[in-house]
Design a protein around this motif. Structure first.
Motif, PDB file in Angstrom:
ATOM      1  N   ALA A 164       1.813 -15.181  -2.950  1.00 40.02           N
ATOM      2  CA  ALA A 164       1.904 -13.840  -2.384  1.00 40.02           C
ATOM      3  C   ALA A 164       0.884 -12.897  -3.018  1.00 40.02           C
ATOM      4  CB  ALA A 164       3.319 -13.283  -2.562  1.00 40.02           C
ATOM      5  N   VAL A 165       0.619 -13.047  -4.335  1.00 40.00           N
ATOM      6  CA  VAL A 165      -0.394 -12.226  -5.005  1.00 40.00           C
ATOM      7  C   VAL A 165      -1.771 -12.518  -4.411  1.00 40.00           C
ATOM      8  CG1 VAL A 165      -1.542 -11.740  -7.201  1.00 40.00           C
ATOM      9  CG2 VAL A 165       0.937 -12.081  -7.139  1.00 40.00           C
ATOM     10  N   LEU A 166      -2.080 -13.808  -4.240  1.00 41.80           N
ATOM     11  CA  LEU A 166      -3.357 -14.207  -3.643  1.00 41.80           C
ATOM     12  C   LEU A 166      -3.476 -13.677  -2.222  1.00 41.80           C
ATOM     13  CD1 LEU A 166      -5.941 -16.050  -3.456  1.00 41.80           C
ATOM     14  CD2 LEU A 166      -4.400 -17.843  -2.624  1.00 41.80           C
ATOM     15  N   GLU A 167      -2.421 -13.871  -1.439  1.00 39.96           N
ATOM     16  CA  GLU A 167      -2.457 -13.475  -0.030  1.00 39.96           C
ATOM     17  C   GLU A 167      -2.636 -11.961   0.115  1.00 39.96           C
ATOM     18  OE1 GLU A 167       0.195 -14.198   4.036  1.00 39.96           O
ATOM     19  OE2 GLU A 167       1.050 -14.674   2.071  1.00 39.96           O
ATOM     20  N   ARG A 168      -1.925 -11.201  -0.709  1.00 40.23           N
ATOM     21  CA  ARG A 168      -2.050  -9.745  -0.621  1.00 40.23           C
ATOM     22  C   ARG A 168      -3.464  -9.288  -0.996  1.00 40.23           C
ATOM     23  NH1 ARG A 168       1.283  -5.869   0.131  1.00 40.23           N
ATOM     24  NH2 ARG A 168       3.107  -7.213  -0.148  1.00 40.23           N
ATOM     25  N   PHE A 169      -4.058  -9.925  -2.006  1.00 43.80           N
ATOM     26  CA  PHE A 169      -5.418  -9.554  -2.397  1.00 43.80           C
ATOM     27  C   PHE A 169      -6.398  -9.818  -1.258  1.00 43.80           C
ATOM     28  CE2 PHE A 169      -9.480 -11.281  -4.065  1.00 43.80           C
ATOM     29  CZ  PHE A 169     -10.053 -10.073  -4.419  1.00 43.80           C
ATOM     30  N   ILE A 170      -6.299 -10.972  -0.625  1.00 39.52           N
ATOM     31  CA  ILE A 170      -7.261 -11.317   0.426  1.00 39.52           C
ATOM     32  C   ILE A 170      -7.040 -10.477   1.680  1.00 39.52           C
ATOM     33  CG2 ILE A 170      -7.880 -13.176   2.034  1.00 39.52           C
ATOM     34  CD1 ILE A 170      -7.716 -15.099  -0.318  1.00 39.52           C
ATOM     35  N   LYS A 171      -5.805 -10.102   1.945  1.00 44.31           N
ATOM     36  CA  LYS A 171      -5.531  -9.312   3.143  1.00 44.31           C
ATOM     37  C   LYS A 171      -5.720  -7.811   2.927  1.00 44.31           C
ATOM     38  CE  LYS A 171      -2.404 -12.412   5.651  1.00 44.31           C
ATOM     39  NZ  LYS A 171      -1.056 -12.552   6.261  1.00 44.31           N
ATOM     40  N   ALA A 172      -5.458  -7.331   1.701  1.00 45.43           N
ATOM     41  CA  ALA A 172      -5.465  -5.889   1.476  1.00 45.43           C
ATOM     42  C   ALA A 172      -6.387  -5.438   0.355  1.00 45.43           C
ATOM     43  CB  ALA A 172      -4.042  -5.400   1.182  1.00 45.43           C
ATOM     44  N   GLY A 173      -7.008  -6.377  -0.378  1.00 42.86           N
ATOM     45  CA  GLY A 173      -7.859  -6.000  -1.492  1.00 42.86           C
ATOM     46  C   GLY A 173      -7.070  -5.424  -2.642  1.00 42.86           C
ATOM     47  N   ALA A 174      -7.754  -4.713  -3.530  1.00 46.80           N
ATOM     48  CA  ALA A 174      -7.103  -4.180  -4.724  1.00 46.80           C
ATOM     49  C   ALA A 174      -6.136  -3.050  -4.405  1.00 46.80           C
ATOM     50  CB  ALA A 174      -8.159  -3.681  -5.711  1.00 46.80           C
ATOM     51  N   ARG A 175      -6.247  -2.446  -3.254  1.00 44.76           N
ATOM     52  CA  ARG A 175      -5.326  -1.370  -2.897  1.00 44.76           C
ATOM     53  C   ARG A 175      -3.914  -1.896  -2.666  1.00 44.76           C
ATOM     54  NH1 ARG A 175      -7.534   3.425  -2.481  1.00 44.76           N
ATOM     55  NH2 ARG A 175      -9.743   3.663  -2.004  1.00 44.76           N
ATOM     56  N   GLY A 176      -3.790  -3.145  -2.235  1.00 43.21           N
ATOM     57  CA  GLY A 176      -2.480  -3.777  -2.157  1.00 43.21           C
ATOM     58  C   GLY A 176      -1.679  -3.512  -0.912  1.00 43.21           C
ATOM     59  N   GLU A 177      -1.789  -2.334  -0.341  1.00 42.75           N
ATOM     60  CA  GLU A 177      -1.013  -1.990   0.840  1.00 42.75           C
ATOM     61  C   GLU A 177      -1.936  -1.416   1.906  1.00 42.75           C
ATOM     62  OE1 GLU A 177       3.406  -0.273   1.866  1.00 42.75           O
ATOM     63  OE2 GLU A 177       2.420   0.387   0.040  1.00 42.75           O
ATOM     64  N   THR A 178      -1.650  -1.747   3.167  1.00 38.11           N
ATOM     65  CA  THR A 178      -2.550  -1.370   4.249  1.00 38.11           C
ATOM     66  C   THR A 178      -1.969  -0.339   5.197  1.00 38.11           C
ATOM     67  OG1 THR A 178      -1.727  -3.201   5.604  1.00 38.11           O
ATOM     68  CG2 THR A 178      -3.646  -3.632   4.206  1.00 38.11           C
ATOM     69  N   GLY A 179      -0.660  -0.191   5.199  1.00 45.74           N
ATOM     70  CA  GLY A 179      -0.033   0.730   6.139  1.00 45.74           C
ATOM     71  C   GLY A 179       0.267   0.097   7.477  1.00 45.74           C
ATOM     72  N   SER A 180      -0.332  -1.051   7.732  1.00 49.92           N
ATOM     73  CA  SER A 180      -0.096  -1.774   8.990  1.00 49.92           C
ATOM     74  C   SER A 180       0.212  -3.231   8.663  1.00 49.92           C
ATOM     75  CB  SER A 180      -1.320  -1.698   9.895  1.00 49.92           C
ATOM     76  OG  SER A 180      -1.184  -2.570  11.011  1.00 49.92           O
ATOM     77  N   PRO A 181       1.241  -3.814   9.281  1.00 48.97           N
ATOM     78  CA  PRO A 181       1.608  -5.196   8.958  1.00 48.97           C
ATOM     79  C   PRO A 181       0.565  -6.218   9.357  1.00 48.97           C
ATOM     80  CG  PRO A 181       2.899  -4.369  10.810  1.00 48.97           C
ATOM     81  CD  PRO A 181       2.176  -3.202  10.240  1.00 48.97           C
ATOM     82  N   ASN A 182      -0.272  -5.900  10.327  1.00 45.71           N
ATOM     83  CA  ASN A 182      -1.225  -6.883  10.860  1.00 45.71           C
ATOM     84  C   ASN A 182      -2.636  -6.739  10.307  1.00 45.71           C
ATOM     85  OD1 ASN A 182       0.786  -8.000  12.584  1.00 45.71           O
ATOM     86  ND2 ASN A 182       0.448  -6.320  14.031  1.00 45.71           N
ATOM     87  N   THR A 183      -2.870  -5.809   9.402  1.00 45.46           N
ATOM     88  CA  THR A 183      -4.204  -5.613   8.836  1.00 45.46           C
ATOM     89  C   THR A 183      -4.614  -6.811   7.982  1.00 45.46           C
ATOM     90  OG1 THR A 183      -3.937  -3.226   8.796  1.00 45.46           O
ATOM     91  CG2 THR A 183      -5.629  -4.152   7.362  1.00 45.46           C
ATOM     92  N   HIS A 184      -5.859  -7.236   8.139  1.00 42.64           N
ATOM     93  CA  HIS A 184      -6.397  -8.343   7.330  1.00 42.64           C
ATOM     94  C   HIS A 184      -7.839  -7.993   7.000  1.00 42.64           C
ATOM     95  CE1 HIS A 184      -7.200 -12.162   5.624  1.00 42.64           C
ATOM     96  NE2 HIS A 184      -6.338 -12.869   6.319  1.00 42.64           N
ATOM     97  N   MET A 185      -8.118  -7.650   5.732  1.00 38.16           N
ATOM     98  CA  MET A 185      -9.458  -7.239   5.328  1.00 38.16           C
ATOM     99  C   MET A 185     -10.397  -8.419   5.105  1.00 38.16           C
ATOM    100  SD  MET A 185      -8.637  -4.139   2.655  1.00 38.16           S
ATOM    101  CE  MET A 185     -10.369  -4.094   2.154  1.00 38.16           C
ATOM    102  N   HIS A 186      -9.842  -9.638   4.990  1.00 39.89           N
ATOM    103  CA  HIS A 186     -10.648 -10.842   4.727  1.00 39.89           C
ATOM    104  C   HIS A 186     -11.540 -10.655   3.500  1.00 39.89           C
ATOM    105  CE1 HIS A 186      -9.344 -12.989   8.292  1.00 39.89           C
ATOM    106  NE2 HIS A 186      -9.549 -11.892   9.004  1.00 39.89           N
ATOM    107  N   VAL A 187     -10.920 -10.279   2.399  1.00 42.07           N
ATOM    108  CA  VAL A 187     -11.651 -10.139   1.131  1.00 42.07           C
ATOM    109  C   VAL A 187     -12.041 -11.526   0.633  1.00 42.07           C
ATOM    110  CG1 VAL A 187     -11.502  -9.352  -1.265  1.00 42.07           C
ATOM    111  CG2 VAL A 187     -10.388  -8.037   0.561  1.00 42.07           C
TER     112      VAL A 187
END
Length: 320
Positions: A164-187
């Motif tokens: 979950a730590v890895l997944e959150r980093f890749i999907k949301a970066g260091a900010r951790g939260e995106t405000g949208s469930p479907n956001t994926h930053m592809h870090v």
């Protein structure tokens, strides 16, 4: 009006050498569990695939100290943005402090984030062990599936918590939260360097006995044994090999996040390298996924498509 070049030299140097850190100091692992988890939260977004998400983050995301510079005047605003662009053009290093608390919870703290970007060079992750396992109910209000106890055919929850730590980093970066469930930053990260650190506050007599394998650990309640660092190294490596080994689709579909976003994973103990996993090589050598549930059609041209995707993201690719 001041410009970038008229700022004091020490301020200019801070900006140009990525000293615009937006991070926190690592927590003191000798503090009581209650104090360590105080004010931490489980972010609601983005949506994660991990089976256990019992990971507690600091409530406020990192903020750069360039905010005041951006608000000074138009010239300084433009020059600061240009500087940030140059920083982002060269992938920075990040540092994450990850406390494993009472063998049950994960407490991540970003300690170095020079600039917010979706292209990172190396993520330095320090695993620090704090406290000892007491009983399964101690942190139950945060989620019943946590720590090294096995679940309903899902293995130890800790494997999923780390995922979950890895997944959150890749999907949301260091900010951790995106405000949208479907956001994926592809870090993406050129390297994830994991360093399991031996806690200096305990003597070796406090370390618990290893189980027969790394599929689980706790067989009984209570006790004051501390998580054995060598066991933690073996546990992490076992799960990484499961994600990248392509032994069956059940694991492979979760390992795709590594194949598509990471070049190299290095696992160390107390700063000494134990193993390195070259993701590009493991992708090239990936064979057929065993057809447990008729997923081979979905596997399809995954290798070819992922190699193309990796090239687009600036990651290493080994041609067939």
């Amino acid at each position: 009006m001041p410009s970038f070049m008229t700022l004091p030299r020490e301020i200019r140097d801070q900006i140009c050498t990525c000293s615009i850190l937006l991070s926190d100091t690592p927590p003191d692992t000798t503090r009581p569990s209650k104090e360590l988890i105080e004010k931490r939260v489980q972010p609601a977004t983005p949506s994660l695939e991990a089976w256990s998400k019992v990971v507690l983050y600091l409530p406020k995301p990192p903020n750069t100290c360039t905010t005041s510079l951006l608000q000074t005047n138009k010239q300084l605003y433009a020059e600061t943005l240009a500087t940030l662009d140059r920083l982002a053009a060269n992938p920075p290093d990040y540092a994450l402090d990850l406390i494993i608390l009472d063998e049950s919870l994960l407490l991540p703290t970003w300690t170095s984030v020079p600039v917010i970007t979706n292209r990172v060079d190396t993520v330095h992750v320090s695993f620090r062990i704090s406290g000892a396992y007491e009983n399964r109910k101690k942190h139950r209000k945060l989620g019943s599936y946590q720590g090294f106890r096995g679940g309903d055919g899902a293995g130890p929850a800790m494997g999923w918590q780390l995922y979950a730590v890895l997944e959150r980093f890749i999907k949301a970066g260091a900010r951790g939260e995106t405000g949208s469930p479907n956001t994926h930053m592809h870090v993406t990260a050129k390297c994830i360097r994991i360093d399991v650190q031996t806690p200096l506050v305990f003597g070796v007599e406090r370390f618990g006995e290893w189980p027969s394998d790394v599929s689980g650990r706790r067989k009984s309640e209570g006790g004051n044994h501390v998580l054995e660092p060598d066991y933690l190294v073996a546990f992490v490596l076992s799960h990484l090999n499961g994600l990248l080994g392509g032994l069956d689709y059940e694991w492979f579909k979760y390992g795709q996040i590594l194949f598509e976003h990471v070049d190299l994973i290095v696992v160390c103990k107390d700063g000494v390298e134990e193993t390195r996993l070259d993701v590009a090589t493991m992708l090239k050598e990936l064979g057929d996924i065993s057809d447990r549930r008729s997923y081979l059609e979905q596997f399809g041209n995954y290798k070819e498509d992922t190699m193309r995707l990796r090239k687009e993201r600036g990651l290493k690719v080994l041609d067939e």
